[in-house]
Design a protein around this motif. Structure first.
Motif, PDB file in Angstrom:
ATOM      1  N   PRO A 148     -80.320  20.074 -76.775  1.00  0.00           N
ATOM      2  CA  PRO A 148     -81.570  19.383 -76.416  1.00  0.00           C
ATOM      3  C   PRO A 148     -81.827  19.497 -74.908  1.00  0.00           C
ATOM      4  CG  PRO A 148     -80.208  18.008 -77.833  1.00  0.00           C
ATOM      5  CD  PRO A 148     -79.381  19.197 -77.444  1.00  0.00           C
ATOM      6  N   LEU A 149     -83.093  19.549 -74.539  1.00  0.00           N
ATOM      7  CA  LEU A 149     -83.466  19.750 -73.141  1.00  0.00           C
ATOM      8  C   LEU A 149     -82.819  18.743 -72.187  1.00  0.00           C
ATOM      9  CD1 LEU A 149     -85.071  21.461 -71.114  1.00  0.00           C
ATOM     10  CD2 LEU A 149     -86.939  19.839 -71.412  1.00  0.00           C
ATOM     11  N   PRO A 150     -82.779  17.441 -72.515  1.00  0.00           N
ATOM     12  CA  PRO A 150     -82.138  16.520 -71.565  1.00  0.00           C
ATOM     13  C   PRO A 150     -80.701  16.928 -71.236  1.00  0.00           C
ATOM     14  CG  PRO A 150     -83.320  15.281 -73.239  1.00  0.00           C
ATOM     15  CD  PRO A 150     -83.334  16.726 -73.666  1.00  0.00           C
ATOM     16  N   MET A 151     -79.957  17.396 -72.225  1.00  0.00           N
ATOM     17  CA  MET A 151     -78.577  17.826 -71.992  1.00  0.00           C
ATOM     18  C   MET A 151     -78.525  19.102 -71.156  1.00  0.00           C
ATOM     19  SD  MET A 151     -76.888  15.394 -73.190  1.00  0.00           S
ATOM     20  CE  MET A 151     -75.301  16.097 -72.803  1.00  0.00           C
ATOM     21  N   GLN A 152     -79.440  20.015 -71.408  1.00  0.00           N
ATOM     22  CA  GLN A 152     -79.499  21.245 -70.621  1.00  0.00           C
ATOM     23  C   GLN A 152     -79.765  20.920 -69.151  1.00  0.00           C
ATOM     24  OE1 GLN A 152     -81.984  24.443 -72.174  1.00  0.00           O
ATOM     25  NE2 GLN A 152     -81.982  23.389 -74.148  1.00  0.00           N
ATOM     26  N   LEU A 153     -80.712  20.021 -68.926  1.00  0.00           N
ATOM     27  CA  LEU A 153     -81.061  19.660 -67.551  1.00  0.00           C
ATOM     28  C   LEU A 153     -79.883  18.994 -66.856  1.00  0.00           C
ATOM     29  CD1 LEU A 153     -84.690  18.318 -68.115  1.00  0.00           C
ATOM     30  CD2 LEU A 153     -84.013  20.527 -67.150  1.00  0.00           C
ATOM     31  N   LEU A 154     -79.182  18.123 -67.556  1.00  0.00           N
ATOM     32  CA  LEU A 154     -78.013  17.454 -66.969  1.00  0.00           C
ATOM     33  C   LEU A 154     -76.919  18.464 -66.628  1.00  0.00           C
ATOM     34  CD1 LEU A 154     -77.871  14.234 -69.139  1.00  0.00           C
ATOM     35  CD2 LEU A 154     -78.231  14.348 -66.654  1.00  0.00           C
TER      36      LEU A 154
END
Length: 124
Positions: A7-13
């Motif tokens: 998921p994008l939030p995890m990628q960004l983190l």
């Protein structure tokens, strides 16, 4: 920066340093990721339970088509709800980024250069 199936939030983190995310941005992204994870788990459970019910109905000779349709609809609704949660989390995560961070995120990962390029002093 490369995107994966996460998921994008995890990628960004995962790329917090390269994106220069603030502590506040990271905290918001963690909250979005946690909420999404919980929602996906809940919807997966709802889908699996409805699927068990479908299988039970199909095993009955006299199960009504309406009952089967209702359970199949429940399976579909859980799948849709999970996908909507992912879309919502992606939009929320993108909204946290500054315009500069968004540009940085859209750039492809730095590609390794060919060591045998013409004019490369290291190999001559």
């Amino acid at each position: 920066m490369g995107q994966t199936d996460a998921p994008l939030p995890m990628q960004l983190l995962k790329h917090a340093r390269q994106l220069q995310l603030t502590e506040e941005q990271q905290a918001k992204l963690r909250a979005i990721a946690t909420g999404l994870h919980k929602e996906v788990i809940q919807q997966r459970a709802a889908r699996e339970l409805a699927q068990v019910d479908v299988e039970g109905l199909l095993a009955q000779k006299d199960a009504s088509l309406d009952a089967i349709a209702d359970k199949l609809t429940a399976v579909s609704k859980a799948e849709v709800a999970s996908r909507i949660a992912e879309i919502r989390a992606t939009r929320e995560a993108k909204a946290i980024l500054t315009p500069e961070q968004q540009k940085r995120w859209q750039q492809p990962a730095a590609k390794p250069q060919n060591p045998h390029q013409p004019g490369d002093d290291k190999n001559e």
